[in-house]
Motif scaffolding. Structure first.
Motif, short mmCIF file in Angstrom:
data_model
loop_
_atom_site.label_atom_id
_atom_site.label_comp_id
_atom_site.label_asym_id
_atom_site.label_seq_id
_atom_site.Cartn_x
_atom_site.Cartn_y
_atom_site.Cartn_z
N CYS A 63 -13.23 3.33 29.52
CA CYS A 63 -14.28 2.72 28.71
C CYS A 63 -13.65 1.77 27.70
O CYS A 63 -12.66 2.12 27.03
N SER A 64 -14.21 0.59 27.58
CA SER A 64 -13.66 -0.40 26.65
C SER A 64 -13.87 0.00 25.20
O SER A 64 -13.22 -0.52 24.29
N GLY A 65 -14.77 0.97 24.96
CA GLY A 65 -15.03 1.41 23.59
C GLY A 65 -14.21 2.62 23.19
O GLY A 65 -13.35 2.55 22.31
N CYS A 66 -14.43 3.75 23.87
CA CYS A 66 -13.76 5.00 23.49
C CYS A 66 -12.46 5.24 24.23
O CYS A 66 -11.76 6.22 23.95
N LYS A 86 -24.30 0.78 26.17
CA LYS A 86 -23.85 0.24 27.44
C LYS A 86 -22.53 -0.48 27.22
O LYS A 86 -22.40 -1.31 26.31
N THR A 87 -21.56 -0.18 28.03
CA THR A 87 -20.23 -0.75 27.87
C THR A 87 -19.64 -1.06 29.23
O THR A 87 -20.22 -0.73 30.27
N SER A 88 -18.50 -1.67 29.23
CA SER A 88 -17.82 -2.05 30.48
C SER A 88 -16.54 -1.25 30.65
O SER A 88 -16.03 -0.65 29.69
N LEU A 89 -16.05 -1.23 31.87
CA LEU A 89 -14.80 -0.56 32.18
C LEU A 89 -13.68 -1.59 32.28
O LEU A 89 -13.87 -2.67 32.85
N VAL A 90 -12.54 -1.24 31.75
CA VAL A 90 -11.39 -2.14 31.80
C VAL A 90 -10.22 -1.39 32.45
O VAL A 90 -10.07 -0.17 32.28
#
Length: 228
Positions: A63-66, A86-90
């Motif tokens: 997760c790009s956030g956590c 809603k977030t994106s995967l990196v």
């Protein structure tokens, strides 16, 4: 009793293993001692590194956030329950590497910038090759580089429990190349002497027989006659 005292003292002192430390004053420990140690913590080792599992993905999606790792290879946006949005995967570089010294071999994880530096690739390119294109990384250059080097590595030993099972892991916190060439690297790359085949022996014999008969022989001085 007097005669036995010096020998007893000598044998006792010689059995003590000298403490080896790093340039920063940290004590070095062998892989065998780390594996048998019950305590968790950080350790310093002098080891060789090798990537024996060439078919691993070498990266994960998080997760790009956590920064929580996700068990998927799909990079589409999703609702992260931890971030509550809603977030994106990196992609993040992460793989297993084997550590070898003269006592044992163990496996540790290496990730993020440390892994990218070792592979000389960024995580985006690693993910594109291994996950998107489903291809294997070309590791010939990495194998060649690792086979001639020894590293001073800062390791963390940790454990976690799940379903009444305790798992112990090793992760690399930092590594630094040493200046000398490992002894075992020579053993791994040295070639055994190939015995002569029968055809090669026959060629050598034929060559010797074909030598010119008028070749100048080696001069040997006459043996002097003994006087009576």
């Amino acid at each position: 009793m007097l005669l036995s005292s010096p020998s007893d003292t000598t044998s006792t002192s010689s059995s003590i293993t000298p403490m080896i430390v790093t340039h920063s004053g940290q004590q070095l420990i062998s892989i065998a001692d780390i594996s048998s140690a019950a305590s968790m913590g950080v350790f310093y080792v002098h080891v060789e590194m090798a990537i024996l599992d060439e078919f691993q993905d070498f990266c994960v999606l998080e997760c790009s956030g956590c920064k929580q790792k996700k068990r998927t290879k799909d990079r589409k946006d999703f609702d992260c329950p931890k971030c509550n949005r809603k977030t994106s995967l990196v992609p993040r570089c992460s793989f297993q590497i084997d550590l070898i010294d003269n006592t044992a071999t163990t496996t540790a994880s290496i990730s993020t910038e440390l892994g990218e530096k070792l592979l000389s690739m960024i995580a985006e390119d690693i993910f594109d090759i291994t996950c998107t294109k489903r291809q294997s990384l070309s590791l010939n250059r990495v194998h060649e580089m690792l086979s001639t080097k020894v590293f001073e590595i800062h390791l963390r030993k940790s454990s976690w429990s799940s379903s009444n099972t305790t798992t112990t892991t090793l992760s690399i916190l930092s590594y630094m190349e040493k200046q000398h060439t490992p002894q075992s690297a020579t053993d791994r790359t040295s070639k055994k002497i190939k015995p002569l085949e029968i055809s090669e022996v026959e060629v050598m014999a034929t060559t010797a027989a074909a030598a010119p008969s008028n070749a100048v022989g080696k001069f040997e001085p006459p043996t002097p006659t003994k006087k009576v």
